[in-house]
Design a protein around this motif. Structure first.
Motif, PDB file in Angstrom:
ATOM      1  N   LYS A 280      -7.315   9.944  -6.578  1.00  0.00           N
ATOM      2  CA  LYS A 280      -6.703  10.263  -7.870  1.00  0.00           C
ATOM      3  C   LYS A 280      -5.487   9.375  -8.115  1.00  0.00           C
ATOM      4  N   PRO A 281      -5.299   8.920  -9.345  1.00  0.00           N
ATOM      5  CA  PRO A 281      -4.148   8.065  -9.665  1.00  0.00           C
ATOM      6  C   PRO A 281      -2.846   8.872  -9.638  1.00  0.00           C
ATOM      7  N   ASN A 282      -1.764   8.176  -9.391  1.00  0.00           N
ATOM      8  CA  ASN A 282      -0.441   8.799  -9.411  1.00  0.00           C
ATOM      9  C   ASN A 282       0.075   8.774 -10.847  1.00  0.00           C
ATOM     10  N   ILE A 283      -0.135   9.861 -11.562  1.00  0.00           N
ATOM     11  CA  ILE A 283       0.225   9.947 -12.977  1.00  0.00           C
ATOM     12  C   ILE A 283       1.663  10.442 -13.114  1.00  0.00           C
ATOM     13  N   VAL A 284       2.473   9.683 -13.839  1.00  0.00           N
ATOM     14  CA  VAL A 284       3.833  10.132 -14.162  1.00  0.00           C
ATOM     15  C   VAL A 284       3.729  10.967 -15.432  1.00  0.00           C
ATOM     16  N   LYS A 285       3.955  12.269 -15.300  1.00  0.00           N
ATOM     17  CA  LYS A 285       3.805  13.156 -16.445  1.00  0.00           C
ATOM     18  C   LYS A 285       4.886  12.892 -17.496  1.00  0.00           C
ATOM     19  N   ILE A 286       4.502  13.070 -18.744  1.00  0.00           N
ATOM     20  CA  ILE A 286       5.419  12.857 -19.870  1.00  0.00           C
ATOM     21  C   ILE A 286       6.167  14.157 -20.153  1.00  0.00           C
ATOM     22  N   ASN A 287       7.483  14.090 -20.190  1.00  0.00           N
ATOM     23  CA  ASN A 287       8.293  15.275 -20.492  1.00  0.00           C
ATOM     24  C   ASN A 287       8.220  15.553 -21.990  1.00  0.00           C
ATOM     25  N   ILE A 288       7.626  16.678 -22.331  1.00  0.00           N
ATOM     26  CA  ILE A 288       7.390  17.002 -23.738  1.00  0.00           C
ATOM     27  C   ILE A 288       8.686  17.230 -24.512  1.00  0.00           C
ATOM     28  N   ASN A 289       9.782  17.530 -23.796  1.00  0.00           N
ATOM     29  CA  ASN A 289      11.051  17.835 -24.455  1.00  0.00           C
ATOM     30  C   ASN A 289      11.970  16.625 -24.607  1.00  0.00           C
ATOM     31  N   THR A 290      11.589  15.508 -24.012  1.00  0.00           N
ATOM     32  CA  THR A 290      12.434  14.308 -24.125  1.00  0.00           C
ATOM     33  C   THR A 290      11.674  13.086 -24.640  1.00  0.00           C
TER      34      THR A 290
END
Length: 292
Positions: free
Chosen positions: A226-236
């Motif tokens: 699985k790729p190392n996904i940097v999650k997007i912060n929905i509040n910033t």
């Protein structure tokens, strides 16, 4: 003085003539005033040049379009007070919908929407063509699962040695029946846009990939690394950063940012379901890429 007085001396006949002259003048003046007032109140058709009339009509059409509220497809389960008002619903009808939603239930059709809100047939006929029901509203309650299990791949795969769907090449994919040069290239391109497949079922989302062909691919390939996904912060995140996620369109990303600005912050990812045109049927997939 005598000569001056002689000019103002009239006999009886002359005085009568002067009196009738003055009376005649008064009658003429009164008649003119009455006739003039009648003419003002009289309605006459206004004759306008045809070219000028065309310009007037075009300006009227522009004004009419500007005054018209354009309605886009929306999920009727999340109608706000303002949205309901613009659609022509009464406060009582909107309140009935909100009370129904507080029970954690959804309307799944235009008929159910009418049963809950008791809106008139005429209003339902006008607004129901804009209803957009996601797939998950076919259930009474929505409980997002961490990993979708809609597609059943062949269960007897214990002895199969799978190749990694995230490292395979287009040439290796073409060994599967039904996968040609264009389709294999499309799969690799979709994988690149995702940053790598996180779950096997994402293969079914490749454009124009037939479901049966996808099932045949998953008999030989699956997500191993699985790729190392940097999650997007929905509040910033900005609207541009959100729109880079393949599942979220630019317009929806802008609405998410507007919603966040109006409410201060987003406390739960399920709040995204309130966003107009948000792809609610993919909320479980989108949750893999977002954080609070």
């Amino acid at each position: 003085m005598k000569n001056l007085k002689s000019h103002f001396k009239f006999n009886k006949q002359e005085r009568s003539g002067i009196f009738f002259l003055i009376l005649f003048l008064i009658i003429i003046q009164v008649g003119y005033v009455v006739y003039d007032s009648y003419q003002i109140n009289e309605k006459y058709p206004l004759n306008i040049d045809s070219n000028f009339q065309v310009r007037i009509d075009s300006l009227k059409n522009v004004a009419l379009k500007n005054d018209t509220v354009k309605v886009y497809p929306f999920n009727p389960n999340y109608i706000s007070d303002f949205k309901g008002y613009t659609l022509g619903m009464s406060t009582d009808e909107i309140d009935k919908l909100h009370h129904f939603r507080k029970t954690n239930k959804f309307v799944n059709s235009a008929e159910e929407f009418q049963d809950v809100t008791n809106i008139s047939d005429s209003l339902l006929q006008v607004i129901s063509p804009f209803f957009k029901f996601p797939e998950w509203t076919t259930k009474q309650e929505y409980k997002p699962s961490k990993v979708s299990s809609k597609k059943n791949v062949n269960p007897t795969t214990e002895n199969v040695i799978f190749k990694d769907l995230n490292t395979t090449t287009a040439e290796e994919l073409r060994v599967v029946n039904g996968v040609g040069e264009k389709l294999s290239a499309r799969i690799i391109k979709f994988r690149k846009r995702l940053g790598g497949f996180l779950v096997d079922d994402q293969l079914f989302e490749v454009y124009y990939l037939d479901e049966e062909v996808a099932k045949r691919i998953l008999k030989q390939f699956k997500v191993i690394s699985k790729p190392n996904i940097v999650k997007i912060n929905i509040n910033t995140a900005t609207a541009y950063e959100l729109s880079k996620l393949i599942y979220i369109q630019k317009e929806v990303a802008e609405r998410i940012v507007n919603y966040r600005n109006l409410n201060g912050s987003i406390k739960s990812l399920n709040e995204l379901l309130k966003i107009e045109e948000f792809p609610a049927e993919r909320i479980d997939r989108i949750n893999l890429y977002l954080s609070l």
